[in-house]
Design an enzyme around this catalytic site. Structure first.
Site, PDB file in Angstrom:
ATOM      1  N   ASP A  36       1.038  -1.240   0.012  1.00 36.05           N
ATOM      2  CA  ASP A  36      -0.024   0.022  -0.072  1.00 36.05           C
ATOM      3  C   ASP A  36       0.744   1.428  -0.188  1.00 36.05           C
ATOM      4  O   ASP A  36       0.548   2.268   0.236  1.00 36.05           O
ATOM      5  CB  ASP A  36      -0.970  -0.028   1.149  1.00 36.05           C
ATOM      6  CG  ASP A  36      -2.088  -0.936   1.015  1.00 36.05           C
ATOM      7  OD1 ASP A  36      -2.279  -1.429  -0.108  1.00 36.05           O
ATOM      8  OD2 ASP A  36      -3.088  -0.925   2.108  1.00 36.05           O
ATOM      9  N   ASP A 281     -13.927  31.655 -38.531  1.00 39.35           N
ATOM     10  CA  ASP A 281     -13.245  30.448 -38.194  1.00 39.35           C
ATOM     11  C   ASP A 281     -13.783  29.402 -37.238  1.00 39.35           C
ATOM     12  O   ASP A 281     -13.849  28.262 -37.445  1.00 39.35           O
ATOM     13  CB  ASP A 281     -11.614  30.496 -37.840  1.00 39.35           C
ATOM     14  CG  ASP A 281     -10.835  31.203 -38.852  1.00 39.35           C
ATOM     15  OD1 ASP A 281     -11.374  31.488 -39.764  1.00 39.35           O
ATOM     16  OD2 ASP A 281      -9.799  31.739 -38.413  1.00 39.35           O
ATOM     17  N   GLY A 416      -9.711  16.556 -35.196  1.00 37.03           N
ATOM     18  CA  GLY A 416     -10.760  15.581 -35.839  1.00 37.03           C
ATOM     19  C   GLY A 416     -11.020  15.884 -37.285  1.00 37.03           C
ATOM     20  O   GLY A 416     -11.460  15.204 -37.921  1.00 37.03           O
ATOM     21  N   LEU A 417     -11.228  17.235 -37.403  1.00 40.14           N
ATOM     22  CA  LEU A 417     -11.689  17.822 -38.919  1.00 40.14           C
ATOM     23  C   LEU A 417     -10.585  17.492 -39.969  1.00 40.14           C
ATOM     24  O   LEU A 417     -11.081  16.778 -40.905  1.00 40.14           O
ATOM     25  CB  LEU A 417     -12.082  19.176 -38.671  1.00 40.14           C
ATOM     26  CG  LEU A 417     -12.350  19.775 -40.234  1.00 40.14           C
ATOM     27  CD1 LEU A 417     -13.582  19.158 -40.666  1.00 40.14           C
ATOM     28  CD2 LEU A 417     -12.583  21.585 -40.093  1.00 40.14           C
TER      29      LEU A 417
END
Length: 522
Positions: A36, A281, A416-417
């Site tokens: 631990d 944009d 992603g685009l």
């Protein structure tokens, strides 16, 4: 109890350790077996601390269980006090040692040490890390706040405050604190004490001197702030300044309690989020579906910023912090979504897959989930990875925090685009998987595999489903599938295979793909 690969929170002694590691003059003695004692790594490897936290473990072993483990704990207490000379000792047990029922508090009290000893009763099998941090801070505040304070001692000024909640290992707490100090300085409000981060027992004794308390992180400091309000009448600033609107509201709330003019701080704002979201944009961002999951403070704030300041649509909202489930449920009703209160990452993954968001805002867990689902993701809350403790100045709170939020949330969407566009032009004659890059001395993936030798296996298609569908895909159908946007491609594959399976189709062709699309589109 469930066995899990990931966990959103550690046991409560980790929360206690975060508080101890945030302060000076405090030492934490933990009754724990060797296994631990992993928690040191959280601070030295994740937060990049230059020193280990002020913690002593008894580190008993299996062979010690046949002897007196209580004596071992007392010896560890004496050694820690002699070696580190703390002003106060916290004592408690880890989840494993809790089963021994050795009573660390009673054992430490029997030692009759010449410094205060605060026992921590942290039930590891019912509570989690944030609760442990809150309970530890509350116990420390109750033990020291107002200690040695004369009955006729008055507060220093109404225009003074305490900042409560920032801790070691907190998500961007260090940088948030810098930003909040700037806002308070612009208002002319002095900071009496910041706690737990950077405070000692003497600082906690001065907490009642401030005019009011600023509650930055309720998961850690709400119980202590409520106690200070009951005992000393200190009002609480509850607005969490994440986002432009909340920061302005925070400034006005502080100014009202301090009796000062809010305009100097409001006029000094340097945020660019508002302008960027109105720019041409950013038209791409409007209406994007976002799924949000994290601790309650950051999840609720993120939902507000996502909808009201970035123009996103909140399609999912949840938290792993069950102590704040009511707050998240209230927020979820405002956005018209079903709240997700869960600490099981598999349940969260199912919810994300079902919601089909275009962006995920979550923890390090959701980063992994989103990567598997091929969805952009930004981390907004602990638990976090080492990369979420940047060397640069990167707050989430205040006006500069709004700039960081815009960059951190929008850039994954834009990337992603870009990936979507790469997929659209995958088969272009000079831009496809097997063509040699025109600007690099590189070869195609197939050429690299051949050059590496026969021991290198081919990399499987990232879009391939791991299911056990009996149907196979023709080359033309696979090619057509890759034209579908990446964020829904997995669902299209699953639906098509389900359609084929129900009709006994062995080979999925382009016709099967479009038949399935028409079927599920009805």
């Amino acid at each position: 109890m469930k066995l899990a690969v990931w966990t959103y929170e550690g046991p409560p002694q980790i929360g206690a350790m975060r508080v101890a590691a945030s302060m000076h003059g405090v030492h934490y003695v933990v009754h724990a077996p060797q296994g631990d004692t992993y928690a040191d790594l959280l601070f030295t490897m994740i937060e990049r601390r230059t020193s280990r936290p002020p913690v002593t473990y008894t580190t008993f072993q299996a062979r010690d269980l046949g002897r007196d483990t209580a004596e071992k704990f007392q010896a560890a207490c004496r050694d820690a006090v002699d070696r580190f000379k703390p002003e106060v000792v916290l004592v408690g047990a880890s989840c494993t040692a809790e089963l021994l029922q050795d009573d660390p508090g009673g054992l430490a009290k029997a030692l009759d040490l010449d410094i205060p000893v605060i026992p921590l009763d942290l039930p590891s099998y019912q509570r989690k890390e944030n609760w442990g941090a809150a309970e530890t801070f509350y116990r420390l505040v109750r033990a020291f706040a107002g200690r040695g304070r004369g009955a006729d001692r008055e507060r220093s000024s109404a225009a003074s405050c305490n900042i409560l909640g920032p801790t070691s290992l907190g998500f961007r707490h260090r940088d948030d604190l810098v930003e909040i100090r700037k806002l308070l300085e612009a208002l002319g409000v002095t900071v009496n004490v910041v706690a737990p981060l950077g405070a000692g027992p003497a600082d906690l004794a001065r907490l009642p001197d401030a005019g009011f308390n600023i509650l930055l992180y309720p998961e850690v400091a709400e119980s202590a702030a409520e106690w200070l309000k009951r005992e000393f009448g200190q009002e609480i600033v509850r607005t969490v300044p994440i986002g432009v609107g909340a920061t302005r509201a925070f400034v006005r709330e502080v100014a009202a309690l301090a009796g000062v003019d809010p305009l100097p701080a409001l006029q000094s704002e340097t945020q660019r989020l508002s302008w960027h979201t109105r720019s041409v944009d950013s038209n791409y961002l409007t209406g994007k579906r976002v799924f949000i999951f994290g601790d309650a403070t950051h999840a609720i704030a993120a939902a507000r910023v996502a909808r009201d300041e970035l123009g996103f649509e909140v399609c999912g909202l949840g938290t792993y912090a069950r102590e704040f489930a009511r707050d998240v449920r209230t927020a979820a009703r405002e956005y018209g979504v079903e709240p997700l209160i869960a600490d099981d990452h598999l349940e969260v993954e199912d919810a994300i897959a079902a919601a089909r968001p275009e962006l995920v805002l979550g923890t390090q867990m959701e980063r992994h989930i989103a990567k598997r689902l091929r969805i952009p993701c930004a981390v907004i809350s602990a638990p976090a990875h080492v990369q979420d403790f940047p060397a640069r100045y990167s707050p989430l709170m205040g006006f500069e925090g709004a700039n960081v939020v815009f960059d951190g949330w929008v850039h994954p969407l834009l990337m992603g685009l870009e990936e979507h566009l790469l997929g659209m032009f995958r088969d272009d004659f000079e831009f496809h998987d097997d063509v040699q890059a025109s600007h690099l001395a590189a070869v195609s993936p197939a050429g690299r595999a051949a050059a590496a030798g026969p021991h290198v296996e081919a990399v499987p298609d990232a879009d391939a489903d791991d299911g056990d569908s009996a149907a196979t895909w023709s080359a033309e159908a696979e090619k057509e599938l890759k034209k579908i946007p990446f964020f829904v491609r997995g669902k299209a594959r699953r639906n098509t295979e389900r359609y084929a399976g129900e009709r006994g189709v062995d080979v999925i062709t382009i016709e099967t793909l479009y038949d399935a699309k028409a079927h599920f589109g009805r």
